[in-house]
Design a protein around this motif. Structure first.
Motif, PDB file in Angstrom:
ATOM      1  N   VAL A 114      -5.624  27.496  23.843  1.00 50.87           N
ATOM      2  CA  VAL A 114      -4.423  27.689  24.656  1.00 50.87           C
ATOM      3  C   VAL A 114      -3.697  26.361  24.745  1.00 50.87           C
ATOM      4  O   VAL A 114      -4.211  25.332  24.329  1.00 50.87           O
ATOM      5  N   PHE A 115      -2.513  26.409  25.315  1.00 50.79           N
ATOM      6  CA  PHE A 115      -1.716  25.202  25.425  1.00 50.79           C
ATOM      7  C   PHE A 115      -1.267  25.058  26.876  1.00 50.79           C
ATOM      8  O   PHE A 115      -0.372  25.756  27.321  1.00 50.79           O
TER       9      PHE A 115
ATOM     10  N   PRO B  86      -7.257  21.545  24.095  1.00 48.27           N
ATOM     11  CA  PRO B  86      -6.216  21.407  25.112  1.00 48.27           C
ATOM     12  C   PRO B  86      -6.622  20.376  26.167  1.00 48.27           C
ATOM     13  O   PRO B  86      -7.758  20.395  26.644  1.00 48.27           O
TER      14      PRO B  86
ATOM     15  N   GLU C  78       1.690  29.201  19.785  1.00 45.93           N
ATOM     16  CA  GLU C  78       1.703  28.006  20.629  1.00 45.93           C
ATOM     17  C   GLU C  78       2.017  26.824  19.726  1.00 45.93           C
ATOM     18  O   GLU C  78       1.286  26.533  18.784  1.00 45.93           O
ATOM     19  N   ALA C  79       3.107  26.144  20.026  1.00 42.59           N
ATOM     20  CA  ALA C  79       3.464  24.967  19.252  1.00 42.59           C
ATOM     21  C   ALA C  79       3.572  23.778  20.198  1.00 42.59           C
ATOM     22  O   ALA C  79       3.560  23.947  21.413  1.00 42.59           O
TER      23      ALA C  79
ATOM     24  N   VAL D  58       0.135  24.926  16.820  1.00 41.96           N
ATOM     25  CA  VAL D  58      -1.273  24.605  17.048  1.00 41.96           C
ATOM     26  C   VAL D  58      -2.173  25.833  17.142  1.00 41.96           C
ATOM     27  O   VAL D  58      -3.342  25.758  16.784  1.00 41.96           O
ATOM     28  N   PHE D  59      -1.640  26.951  17.617  1.00 42.27           N
ATOM     29  CA  PHE D  59      -2.428  28.194  17.622  1.00 42.27           C
ATOM     30  C   PHE D  59      -1.518  29.373  17.305  1.00 42.27           C
ATOM     31  O   PHE D  59      -0.384  29.410  17.756  1.00 42.27           O
TER      32      PHE D  59
ATOM     33  N   VAL E 215      -2.163  19.892  23.248  1.00 50.99           N
ATOM     34  CA  VAL E 215      -3.417  20.050  22.526  1.00 50.99           C
ATOM     35  C   VAL E 215      -3.652  18.718  21.849  1.00 50.99           C
ATOM     36  O   VAL E 215      -2.835  18.280  21.039  1.00 50.99           O
TER      37      VAL E 215
END
Lengths: 360, 125
Positions: free
Chosen positions: A292-293, A322, B60-61, B39-40, A315
């Motif tokens: 997750v971020f 993260p 998710e960046a 990133v995800f 991240v």
């Protein structure tokens, strides 16, 4: 919108430019993660000319600095730098800054770009010691050269041998241009910052010399996005995110620069009172194991109850996990405490760790 | 800005390649640039179908999080499993190795409302 002296270089390099604190600044050139790793592994260059520089001159310059900042500037000698902060009477933070002692009666204060006008107004309002307060922000350019190879690059283009300890500076020439060279930075890596007042052509001269000297190390230009992830891996506070007028230096983990034994400074009484009463919350570092971020403003919970919020998150390109900073109720700030960060209505487990996130 | 011809585009900056009744969905070069380093990529591996205009996952960046909206309805045939370990493929090859899902297009005529390369390109200017 203002432009730094390196603007046309950024454009030529194809940087993604964004509006930041009234300037068009490069946020990224190639890959944010690639730029981040380049600084950790070798060396990178940041244009941070948007930062503010205010010169304080006068017989009572030290008294002025002592009154307006929380750290003890009387320990400074010529050529020494100090990290400090300015506070309001209520202990809220006006800005964090670097204090350079140029001479006995002369200091250079380096402040955040987004706070320049506010800070200068604050300084003028609190000029009890009849000092000259000269805003030189528009004249100064500033390049940060950061990373383990930074010394190898700069030594090639500097007229003098560089023997700077951490948080010291000297006047020298880089690529033939007069500069103030300072061993400071915002990345956690060995690194330098080059302050100079010069034309666009002199700026280009320094830039080209640095990149020529750095070719063998794979030097890269680094944008503000990687600057943010680099500082966050170290747990360095960012004004506007982790500290602001509603946070005091003690809860922000800046007790080490807040010298309550100093005779007097703006905010001292209130901060001393806060210390005596005990903190109600603290800025803590957190790490998650999930994909997750964590982002600014996300709520932090324990047992379904909100106990705080995230002030900075990313991240980590080095940990590939993260990481976040956030204010948490004082009952939950112990090392190893489990918390949940609320990410789009989902509880994501995180743990309070110690700083820095990335060991140096 | 790379906007290949022969693909369909959405206003949400996704592309679809149509081969027979199989659609492949990805994000555009413009989208990956705006997001910054990805990133995800979060698409539920058990997801079996998508519904037009509904979310089927998130990206998710570094700079932001972005919802993925289905441009059409259909049964999922494949999710790009490479993205689990190499989400940066969305940045480096958004129209190729960075594809997101393949699905069986339920109603080909529904795709007529999507943009062609020219219309998408004028949306960006």
């Amino acid at each position: 919108m203002k432009k730094t002296k390196f603007y046309s270089i950024h454009e030529k390099l194809g940087a993604k430019l964004v509006d930041f604190a009234g300037y068009k600044m490069p946020i990224q050139y190639s890959s944010i993660i690639g730029e981040h790793k380049c600084v950790r592994e070798s060396v990178g260059v940041f244009d941070v000319s948007h930062m503010g520089e205010v010169r304080i001159k006068g017989e009572r310059a030290l008294d002025f600095i002592q009154n307006i900042t929380v750290n003890n500037a009387s320990v400074l000698v010529d050529g020494k730098v100090q990290y400090s902060a300015m506070c309001y009477e209520d202990g809220g933070i006006v800005d964090d800054l670097l204090v350079y002692r140029i001479a006995e009666n002369e200091f250079l204060l380096v402040i955040n770009a987004s706070n320049i006008q506010k800070d200068v107004d604050w300084m003028k309002k609190n000029n009890l010691f009849d000092v000259d307060i000269i805003d030189e922000s528009d004249e100064y350019s500033l390049l940060a050269v950061q990373g383990p190879k930074s010394i190898d690059v700069l030594q090639k283009i500097c007229a003098d041998t560089i023997k700077l300890e951490y948080y010291t500076f000297f006047n020298t020439k880089c690529a033939g241009v007069d500069v103030l060279l300072s061993r400071t930075g915002y990345t956690g890596e060995p690194g330098y910052e080059i302050y100079f007042k010069g034309s666009e052509s002199e700026a280009e001269k320094i830039w080209s010399a640095i990149f020529e000297a750095g070719t063998e190390f794979g030097i890269q230009p680094i944008g503000l996005a990687a600057r943010d992830s680099l500082r966050l891996e170290m747990g360095f506070c960012l004004y506007g995110n982790d500290i602001n007028q509603t946070t005091n230096p003690l809860e922000a983990g800046l007790g080490w620069i807040t010298k309550l034994k100093k005779e007097n400074f703006i905010g001292k009484n209130e901060i001393a009172q806060i210390k005596e009463n005990g903190l109600s919350r603290k800025l803590v570092p957190m790490v998650c194991d999930e994909r997750v971020f964590p982002r600014t403003g996300y709520s932090i919970q324990v047992d379904g109850k909100k106990i705080g919020y995230v002030t900075s998150g990313t991240v980590s390109p080095i940990l590939e996990k993260p990481i976040a900073l956030g204010y948490v109720d004082i009952s939950y700030v112990e090392l190893g405490q489990s918390v949940n960060i609320m990410i789009r209505d989902k509880e994501v487990p995180a743990k309070i760790v110690k700083l820095p996130f990335v060991e140096k | 800005m790379n906007i290949p011809g022969g693909l369909k585009y959405t206003k949400e900056h996704e592309w679809i390649k149509v081969e027979g009744n199989v659609g492949t969905i990805g994000i555009t070069d413009f989208a990956q640039g705006e997001l910054g380093d990805v990133v995800f990529v979060d698409i539920d591996p058990n997801l079996d179908s998508i519904t037009a205009n509904e979310s089927f996952g998130t990206i998710e960046a570094v700079k932001t999080v972005s919802e993925l909206f289905a441009p059409s309805t259909g049964k999922i045939l494949e999710i790009n499993s490479k993205l689990e370990n190499e989400p940066q493929l969305l940045n480096s090859d958004p129209y190729g190795e960075g594809w997101l899902i393949k699905f069986e297009i339920a109603d080909l005529s529904a795709l007529d409302d999507l943009l062609d390369a020219e219309a998408y390109s004028s949306l960006l200017t």
